[in-house]
Design a protein around this motif. Structure first.
Motif, mmCIF file in Angstrom:
data_model
loop_
_atom_site.group_PDB
_atom_site.id
_atom_site.type_symbol
_atom_site.label_atom_id
_atom_site.label_comp_id
_atom_site.label_asym_id
_atom_site.label_seq_id
_atom_site.Cartn_x
_atom_site.Cartn_y
_atom_site.Cartn_z
ATOM 1 N N TYR A 71 0.806 -1.216 0.000
ATOM 2 C CA TYR A 71 0.000 0.000 0.000
ATOM 3 C C TYR A 71 0.841 1.269 0.000
ATOM 4 O O TYR A 71 0.395 2.312 -0.443
ATOM 5 C CB TYR A 71 -0.930 0.018 1.218
ATOM 6 C CG TYR A 71 -1.980 -1.050 1.192
ATOM 7 C CD1 TYR A 71 -2.990 -1.006 0.246
ATOM 8 C CD2 TYR A 71 -1.957 -2.091 2.094
ATOM 9 C CE1 TYR A 71 -3.962 -1.989 0.208
ATOM 10 C CE2 TYR A 71 -2.921 -3.070 2.065
ATOM 11 C CZ TYR A 71 -3.925 -3.014 1.124
ATOM 12 O OH TYR A 71 -4.881 -3.983 1.098
ATOM 13 N N SER A 72 2.042 1.187 0.490
ATOM 14 C CA SER A 72 2.858 2.389 0.640
ATOM 15 C C SER A 72 3.442 2.896 -0.668
ATOM 16 O O SER A 72 3.959 4.011 -0.709
ATOM 17 C CB SER A 72 3.990 2.130 1.636
ATOM 18 O OG SER A 72 4.842 1.116 1.132
ATOM 19 N N ASP A 103 -2.616 6.738 -3.707
ATOM 20 C CA ASP A 103 -3.855 6.631 -2.938
ATOM 21 C C ASP A 103 -4.327 5.176 -2.991
ATOM 22 O O ASP A 103 -4.879 4.734 -3.992
ATOM 23 C CB ASP A 103 -4.920 7.558 -3.515
ATOM 24 C CG ASP A 103 -6.186 7.573 -2.674
ATOM 25 O OD1 ASP A 103 -6.233 6.896 -1.632
ATOM 26 O OD2 ASP A 103 -7.135 8.266 -3.067
ATOM 27 N N PRO A 104 -4.112 4.441 -1.932
ATOM 28 C CA PRO A 104 -4.417 3.006 -1.945
ATOM 29 C C PRO A 104 -5.888 2.654 -1.771
ATOM 30 O O PRO A 104 -6.219 1.496 -1.627
ATOM 31 C CB PRO A 104 -3.585 2.482 -0.779
ATOM 32 C CG PRO A 104 -3.543 3.618 0.171
ATOM 33 C CD PRO A 104 -3.450 4.854 -0.706
ATOM 34 N N VAL A 105 -6.796 3.651 -1.807
ATOM 35 C CA VAL A 105 -8.199 3.351 -1.533
ATOM 36 C C VAL A 105 -8.775 2.329 -2.526
ATOM 37 O O VAL A 105 -9.562 1.476 -2.144
ATOM 38 C CB VAL A 105 -9.070 4.629 -1.450
ATOM 39 C CG1 VAL A 105 -9.303 5.235 -2.816
ATOM 40 C CG2 VAL A 105 -10.391 4.327 -0.775
ATOM 41 N N TYR A 108 -10.327 -1.020 -1.332
ATOM 42 C CA TYR A 108 -11.724 -1.306 -1.646
ATOM 43 C C TYR A 108 -11.896 -2.741 -2.133
ATOM 44 O O TYR A 108 -12.793 -3.442 -1.717
ATOM 45 C CB TYR A 108 -12.235 -0.319 -2.700
ATOM 46 C CG TYR A 108 -13.736 -0.263 -2.775
ATOM 47 C CD1 TYR A 108 -14.444 0.522 -1.879
ATOM 48 C CD2 TYR A 108 -14.431 -1.005 -3.706
ATOM 49 C CE1 TYR A 108 -15.812 0.574 -1.921
ATOM 50 C CE2 TYR A 108 -15.819 -0.967 -3.754
ATOM 51 C CZ TYR A 108 -16.499 -0.170 -2.860
ATOM 52 O OH TYR A 108 -17.865 -0.123 -2.891
ATOM 53 N N ARG A 109 -11.002 -3.180 -2.995
ATOM 54 C CA ARG A 109 -11.080 -4.558 -3.499
ATOM 55 C C ARG A 109 -10.681 -5.581 -2.441
ATOM 56 O O ARG A 109 -11.180 -6.692 -2.415
ATOM 57 C CB ARG A 109 -10.200 -4.721 -4.732
ATOM 58 C CG ARG A 109 -10.758 -4.047 -5.951
ATOM 59 C CD ARG A 109 -9.916 -4.381 -7.130
ATOM 60 N NE ARG A 109 -8.527 -4.091 -6.800
ATOM 61 C CZ ARG A 109 -7.683 -3.475 -7.599
ATOM 62 N NH1 ARG A 109 -8.048 -3.110 -8.785
ATOM 63 N NH2 ARG A 109 -6.457 -3.237 -7.229
ATOM 64 N N LEU A 127 -14.114 6.887 1.961
ATOM 65 C CA LEU A 127 -12.917 7.365 1.270
ATOM 66 C C LEU A 127 -13.124 7.365 -0.243
ATOM 67 O O LEU A 127 -12.702 8.298 -0.934
ATOM 68 C CB LEU A 127 -11.706 6.495 1.622
ATOM 69 C CG LEU A 127 -11.047 6.788 2.954
ATOM 70 C CD1 LEU A 127 -10.122 5.641 3.347
ATOM 71 C CD2 LEU A 127 -10.286 8.091 2.903
ATOM 72 N N ALA A 128 -13.766 6.346 -0.745
ATOM 73 C CA ALA A 128 -14.002 6.239 -2.183
ATOM 74 C C ALA A 128 -15.000 7.291 -2.678
ATOM 75 O O ALA A 128 -15.004 7.634 -3.859
ATOM 76 C CB ALA A 128 -14.497 4.842 -2.535
#
Length: 66
Positions: free
Chosen positions: A8-9, A13-15, A19-20, A46-47
Motif C-alpha cells: 500500500y505504501s 492513494d491506496p483506496v 476497496y477490493r 474514502l471512495a
C-alpha cells in the motif's frame, strides 16, 4: 501479513486496492476472508470523496484498523 504484502505504501492513494481487498465477506487474496465492517465503512467513505479534510480522519481510522 497478507495485507502488508499488497504494498500500500508505494501507490499515491491506496483506496482502490483497499476497496477490493476489504470487500464485504472478505477477499480471495490479501485479507483472505477477513471482514471488518468499520474498515468497509471507512473505505466506502474514502471512495466517495476527494476532500482532504474529510479523508484525513477516515485514512487514520483505516490505518488503526489495519
Amino acid at each position: 501479513m497478507g495485507l502488508v504484502s499488497r504494498l500500500y505504501s508505494i501507490v499515491p492513494d491506496p483506496v482502490g486496492r483497499c476497496y477490493r481487498t476489504t470487500v464485504r465477506g472478505g477477499s480471495d487474496r490479501g485479507s483472505m476472508g477477513w471482514d471488518n465492517k468499520d474498515m468497509q465503512a471507512s473505505v466506502d467513505q474514502l471512495a466517495a470523496t476527494s476532500d482532504p479534510v474529510v479523508r484525513a480522519p477516515l485514512q487514520k481510522r483505516a490505518v488503526e484498523i489495519l
